[in-house]
Design an enzyme around this catalytic site. Structure first.
Site, mmCIF file in Angstrom:
data_model
loop_
_atom_site.group_PDB
_atom_site.id
_atom_site.type_symbol
_atom_site.label_atom_id
_atom_site.label_comp_id
_atom_site.label_asym_id
_atom_site.label_seq_id
_atom_site.Cartn_x
_atom_site.Cartn_y
_atom_site.Cartn_z
ATOM 1 N N HIS A 461 -47.646 14.500 -2.075
ATOM 2 C CA HIS A 461 -46.767 15.585 -2.520
ATOM 3 C C HIS A 461 -45.295 15.172 -2.431
ATOM 4 O O HIS A 461 -44.551 15.284 -3.417
ATOM 5 C CB HIS A 461 -47.023 16.820 -1.649
ATOM 6 C CG HIS A 461 -46.151 17.990 -1.959
ATOM 7 N ND1 HIS A 461 -46.572 19.069 -2.706
ATOM 8 C CD2 HIS A 461 -44.853 18.270 -1.628
ATOM 9 C CE1 HIS A 461 -45.587 19.942 -2.823
ATOM 10 N NE2 HIS A 461 -44.528 19.471 -2.169
ATOM 11 N N GLU A 462 -44.902 14.687 -1.267
ATOM 12 C CA GLU A 462 -43.495 14.305 -1.107
ATOM 13 C C GLU A 462 -43.137 13.111 -1.982
ATOM 14 O O GLU A 462 -42.002 13.008 -2.466
ATOM 15 C CB GLU A 462 -43.192 14.011 0.364
ATOM 16 C CG GLU A 462 -43.379 15.205 1.294
ATOM 17 C CD GLU A 462 -42.609 16.444 0.855
ATOM 18 O OE1 GLU A 462 -41.554 16.312 0.205
ATOM 19 O OE2 GLU A 462 -43.064 17.558 1.158
ATOM 20 N N HIS A 465 -42.125 14.317 -5.350
ATOM 21 C CA HIS A 465 -40.697 14.670 -5.375
ATOM 22 C C HIS A 465 -39.841 13.402 -5.515
ATOM 23 O O HIS A 465 -38.849 13.384 -6.256
ATOM 24 C CB HIS A 465 -40.303 15.384 -4.081
ATOM 25 C CG HIS A 465 -40.694 16.818 -4.007
ATOM 26 N ND1 HIS A 465 -40.426 17.737 -4.997
ATOM 27 C CD2 HIS A 465 -41.341 17.517 -3.018
ATOM 28 C CE1 HIS A 465 -40.864 18.930 -4.637
ATOM 29 N NE2 HIS A 465 -41.430 18.831 -3.441
ATOM 30 N N HIS A 468 -39.609 12.175 -8.973
ATOM 31 C CA HIS A 468 -38.701 13.023 -9.752
ATOM 32 C C HIS A 468 -37.253 12.557 -9.575
ATOM 33 O O HIS A 468 -36.450 12.585 -10.528
ATOM 34 C CB HIS A 468 -38.863 14.468 -9.278
ATOM 35 C CG HIS A 468 -38.445 15.497 -10.264
ATOM 36 N ND1 HIS A 468 -38.490 16.850 -9.985
ATOM 37 C CD2 HIS A 468 -37.961 15.418 -11.528
ATOM 38 C CE1 HIS A 468 -38.060 17.535 -11.032
ATOM 39 N NE2 HIS A 468 -37.718 16.687 -11.979
#
Length: 670
Positions: A461-462, A465, A468
């Protein structure tokens, strides 16, 4: 002696020279850099030339660069490696930063220049990206009070400064409670705990200068303790300490802070002409209105509650068969759920965890990024702020893309949770600036460090990010990377979680810590088959938190947030043995700042899209379909906030999704 925070950094890729920086450097660097930024803002606002995009908006984009550099280093350290001095500095900086922000946003001459550009925007010959940046700057001024006058303007400044102080106090109180509590375990208290929990409890004791084993309030330690400890009394003691964070009375109690914060947010919204804070906050999000948020959450709540209640009946029967009378309690759920998972899916966390080594899961995330986007990761020898942190250079086709820093282990001075931040964001204005991106987690240490499947999901999940941030390709820093609406920012992170569950990824990287053998095929099959196991529990604890957050900010402000929390949960029919994922006194997402206030729903709003987005890969021919990966990078990961998020998603997928994909993905579809 030159302050290292204000000097040129002659380090690989200009990573901050942490070894040269002391806590005593921050305050003077802050004062010098904010003074310079204030002077630069004054030059823009006092400019007598006709406003242009270049002499106003682009000048604003670059006005506080040195100040932002100081702040990026400080706040990364304050979150990941706090000290008493850094906490003192946070308390000092918070009201000053709020005042400086108001000083800019309420600068009448400066806003006049921005408004002149806005009114003549169709005649400026702007690119699409520039038009978006102009709109966002102008909207930011208005929503920060630029159009207020007199007493209302002065009062808004006071409100914003006080909110900044309260947010800092809330965070520091929570950290203090998490740091200070621990429970020592005697030899007779260890029954049922597998080796990986014992190792983590031993490492936690060593960090506190103790021998033996301790349980702390780190989620990566307390969760497996609740899963495996046969001592119901100790499970209760640990659980009640965990949910009492921020509500223990005394100097670290957050309940009064929450009440003040809610009242001031409501006043802020009404000063700006909105009926309540939720209406103000959601206006710029994809959801737009409280009613739209409530509908999504309630569409998910009912099937989730039904699943959780059915599961609770099964777990209660198991508990009664153990000879324990009474109701199933919150400190019983994980213990009996783990037993049930073993029975129904033949999955034993103690057998599974050796296949989920931290280093192998990092390799898995890197490999997925390589196959999807051509990124390569090479260890980088550079001094960092803590011995646990490590760095990689990220390249593509031999060209530098970013620096990625991973700080994965729990420790006392680190705030709880997991997050991604940028020590430097990507931009092209003023030169091709490549990002320095940090992932921070709180995994338990071990030799080697082993993860639960939920931990591995957090890592992915991190890293979503981080992608991105690293793949951002825009001109202006204000729309770079994760600078998007709150209910869109979780799309890349939650989407990347799906690659953890791709069988070929686990076959390659889920290898046993001792033997090096890959996870057995039958275990892999059982793991994936259990992907939605206990989803009623996890959905209920999340949605309850999101609905409490929404109701706090929609309508009349509660004078007693704890009473309002109880009222909302009672109205929902909250299952007895499940609590909110984040009760009010420890709800840092909502009360440590405005980021997720009235917006904790964002994870679920993004999940509607991420389930649909991964479906696009599956429809196209597989998880690593190159055409879909190219579309994902072009329209989502590289675009930042350069367009409206709905426009970006439509460009990627061709349509907007419905909630059914989410319910199906969670195993809650009827």
């Amino acid at each position: 002696m030159t302050n290292p925070l204000l000097s040129h950094w002659d380090t690989p890729f200009e990573v901050a020279p942490f070894a040269q920086i002391s806590d005593d450097d921050f305050a003077p660097a802050f004062d010098i850099a904010i003074t310079k930024a204030r002077e630069n803002i004054g030059v823009i606002s006092d400019n007598t030339d006709t406003p242009t995009f270049e002499n106003t908006i682009e000048a604003l984009e670059q006005a506080a660069e040195s100040f932002e550099r100081v702040l990026s280093v400080f706040y990364n350290l304050a979150g990941a490696d706090s000290t008493p001095k850094r906490e003192e500095l946070q308390r000092d900086f918070s009201p000053k930063l709020a005042a400086f922000s108001s000083e800019i946003n309420m600068n009448a001459a400066l806003f006049c220049r921005v408004e002149t550009l806005w009114q003549s925007r169709d005649d400026l010959g702007l690119t699409g990206e520039q038009s978006r940046v102009l709109m966002l700057h102008r909207r930011g001024f208005v929503r920060a009070g630029a159009m207020l006058e007199g007493a209302n303007r002065d009062r808004l400044k006071e409100v914003l400064e006080r909110l900044a102080v309260l947010g800092t106090e809330f965070s520091q109180n929570l950290l203090a409670d998490e740091r200070d509590w621990f429970m020592e375990l005697a030899a007779g208290d260890l029954d049922g705990l597998p080796d990986f929990v014992l190792d983590a409890a031993s490492a936690a004791a060593q960090e506190k200068g103790l021998g033996g084993h301790v349980v702390t309030l780190s989620r990566s330690l307390i969760t497996p303790f609740l899963q495996f400890s046969i001592r119901r009394d100790l499970r209760q003691k640990a659980y009640e300490a965990f949910v009492a964070r921020g509500a223990n009375g005394g100097d670290t109690d957050n309940r009064a802070i929450a009440a003040q914060t809610l009242a001031l947010r409501q006043e802020r919204a009404q000063l700006l002409g909105y009926k309540d804070f939720a209406s103000f906050k959601l206006e710029t999000e994809m959801a737009k209105t409280p009613d739209a948020v409530r509908k999504l959450l309630m569409d998910v709540w009912e099937p989730a509650k039904a699943a959780a209640n059915a599961d609770a009946e099964i777990l209660a029967r198991m508990m009664h068969e153990d000879g324990v009378n009474g109701e199933l309690e919150a400190w019983d759920w994980r213990y009996y759920s783990e037993k049930r998972r073993l029975i129904e899916h033949d999955l034993d966390e103690a057998e599974l965890k050796p296949y989920l080594q931290l280093d192998r899961m990092i390799e898995a995330a890197f490999d997925c990024a390589n196959r999807l986007f051509g990124l390569e990761f090479s260890p980088l020898d550079v001094g960092l702020y803590h011995e646990d942190a490590r760095a990689w250079e990220v390249t593509r086709s031999g060209q530098h893309v970013a620096v990625f820093i991973g700080d994965y282990f729990a420790r006392g001075p680190k705030r709880s949770g997991a997050w991604c931040s940028a020590m430097r964001s990507q931009k092209k204005l003023g030169g091709d600036v490549r990002p320095i991106v940090v992932n921070v987690c709180n995994f338990a240490k071990g030799e080697p460090a082993l993860l639960s499947f939920d931990d591995a999901r957090t890592l992915f999940h991190e890293f979503g990010h981080a992608l991105h941030q690293m793949l951002s390709d825009v001109t202006y820093e204000s729309i770079s990377g994760t600078s998007v609406s709150r209910d869109f920012v979780e799309l890349p992170s939650q989407l990347f979680e799906h690659w953890l569950e791709v069988p070929e990824v686990l076959k390659k990287f889920a290898t046993h810590a001792q033997t090096g053998e890959p996870m057995p095929a039958d275990m892999l099959k059982r793991l994936l088959a259990a992907g939605t196991y206990d989803m009623g529990f996890s959905t209920v604890e999340y949605v309850a938190s999101a609905l409490v957050d929404l109701e706090f900010h929609n309508g009349a402000t509660p004078t007693d947030p704890m009473a309002k929390q109880a009222e909302v949960l009672a109205g929902l029919g909250m299952p007895h043995a499940i609590r909110m994922r984040h009760a009010t006194p420890q709800f840092a997402h909502v009360f440590s700042g405005d980021g997720y206030s009235s917006a904790y729903y964002s994870y679920m709003w993004s999940e509607v899209m991420d389930a649909d987005a991964f479906g696009a890969f599956e429809e196209a021919g597989g998880a690593f379909d190159p055409a879909m990966a190219k579309l994902l990078e072009e329209h989502i990961l590289s675009a930042g906030g350069s367009k409206d998020p709905e426009e970006l998603y439509m460009a990627f997928r061709g349509r907007m999704p419905g909630v059914q994909a989410l319910l199906k993905g969670r195993g809650l579809a009827s």
